[in-house]
Design a protein around this motif. Structure first.
Motif, short mmCIF file in Angstrom:
data_model
loop_
_atom_site.label_atom_id
_atom_site.label_comp_id
_atom_site.label_asym_id
_atom_site.label_seq_id
_atom_site.Cartn_x
_atom_site.Cartn_y
_atom_site.Cartn_z
N VAL A 1 0.84 -1.20 0.00
CA VAL A 1 0.00 0.00 0.00
C VAL A 1 0.88 1.25 0.00
O VAL A 1 0.61 2.22 -0.72
N SER A 2 1.95 1.24 0.79
CA SER A 2 2.85 2.40 0.84
C SER A 2 3.50 2.66 -0.52
O SER A 2 3.57 3.81 -0.97
N LEU A 3 3.95 1.59 -1.18
CA LEU A 3 4.58 1.77 -2.49
C LEU A 3 3.58 2.22 -3.54
O LEU A 3 3.88 3.09 -4.37
N GLY A 4 2.40 1.65 -3.52
CA GLY A 4 1.37 2.06 -4.46
C GLY A 4 0.98 3.52 -4.26
O GLY A 4 0.81 4.27 -5.23
N TRP A 5 0.87 3.91 -2.99
CA TRP A 5 0.54 5.31 -2.68
C TRP A 5 1.63 6.25 -3.21
O TRP A 5 1.33 7.26 -3.83
N ALA A 6 2.88 5.89 -2.98
CA ALA A 6 4.00 6.73 -3.43
C ALA A 6 4.06 6.80 -4.95
O ALA A 6 4.34 7.87 -5.52
N ASP A 7 3.80 5.69 -5.63
CA ASP A 7 3.81 5.68 -7.10
C ASP A 7 2.78 6.65 -7.64
O ASP A 7 3.04 7.38 -8.60
N ARG A 8 1.60 6.64 -7.04
CA ARG A 8 0.51 7.51 -7.54
C ARG A 8 0.82 8.98 -7.28
O ARG A 8 0.58 9.84 -8.12
N ILE A 9 1.37 9.27 -6.13
CA ILE A 9 1.67 10.66 -5.77
C ILE A 9 2.73 11.25 -6.68
O ILE A 9 2.69 12.42 -7.06
#
Length: 251
Positions: free
Chosen positions: A96-104
């Motif tokens: 979830v953290s990596l996905g969030w960072a990718d989107r941001i």
């Protein structure tokens, strides 16, 4: 030690309902925007005892796109981890953290939502920057010149296509009422805003928008939701606060 994955949670939908209940208890700000397709994918993977990484990354990207902070996204995931097998706790948080960072950090791929034709939040951010710079040059308070008209729908009981159709009706109403070059943007699957000039008739136009969208909803047999909430939002003094405002409105 208590069983972290109760036997009664034997299906994806049961796990999703329990997760949603815990998320609400943990303080999720807007219950209507909690459920997204990635939630179902994560629950499907856990119930099937499969790899949760890919759906959890999707969930992180979805949360970031909706303006959810990483801290809040992780608190939500912790609610799921409390009832899932322990081996999922670390992969859930990391993915979830990596996905969030990718989107941001990803650049916006378009300036308009393909279904409604309304501008994306990223475009609105750019437009707000232009407005704030102009107000600074004019040495006039931004709140005396510009405002946001906000429309929010309650889509709590809608799913799938029925979450999209009402916003298509909203987009049509926005274009009818605000047809003078104002910036019309979609902030989430249930929130749209108009960046417009403050005028003597702005309150009247906001009431007209509410009435028009309400009428369209009433006349469409596929849409069974309450009347929209429409209000005029005062812009804050500085651009950074404005970005925080639209992120919060999009929740």
């Amino acid at each position: 030690m208590a069983n972290r994955f109760p036997a009664v949670l034997t299906t994806s939908s049961e796990l999703s309902r329990e997760w949603r209940s815990r998320s609400s208890d943990y303080g999720w700000a807007f219950p209507s925007d909690w459920h997204v397709p990635a939630v179902d994918a994560v629950c499907d993977a856990i119930v099937a005892e499969a790899d949760v990484w890919a759906p959890a990354e999707r969930l992180g990207r979805s949360r970031a796109g909706a303006g959810v902070s990483l801290a809040e996204a992780l608190v939500d995931v912790d609610g799921l981890a409390a009832i899932a097998p322990p081996r999922y706790t670390d992969p859930l948080r990391r993915a979830v953290s990596l996905g969030w960072a990718d989107r941001i950090t990803a650049p916006p791929s378009t300036v308009a939502d393909p279904l409604t034709g309304l501008a994306t939040p990223e475009y609105l951010q750019v437009r707000l920057g232009e407005v704030y710079r102009a107000a600074e040059v004019d040495a006039e308070p931004i709140s005396s010149q510009w405002a946001l008209v906000v429309l929010r729908l309650d889509l709590t009981r809608c799913g799938g296509w029925l979450r999209t159709l009402p916003m298509i009706l909203v987009a049509d109403g926005l274009r009818r009422v605000f047809d003078g070059g104002e910036s019309l943007a979609l902030l989430g699957d249930s929130v749209a805003v108009v960046l417009c000039r403050r005028t003597d008739v702005l309150a009247r136009r906001a009431r007209l928008l509410c009435s028009m969208v309400s009428d369209q909803i009433d006349r469409d047999p596929q849409v069974c939701i309450p009347a929209p909430s429409v209000w005029i939002e005062t812009l804050p003094l500085n651009y950074r606060s404005a970005l925080d405002l639209i992120a919060e409105l999009g929740r």
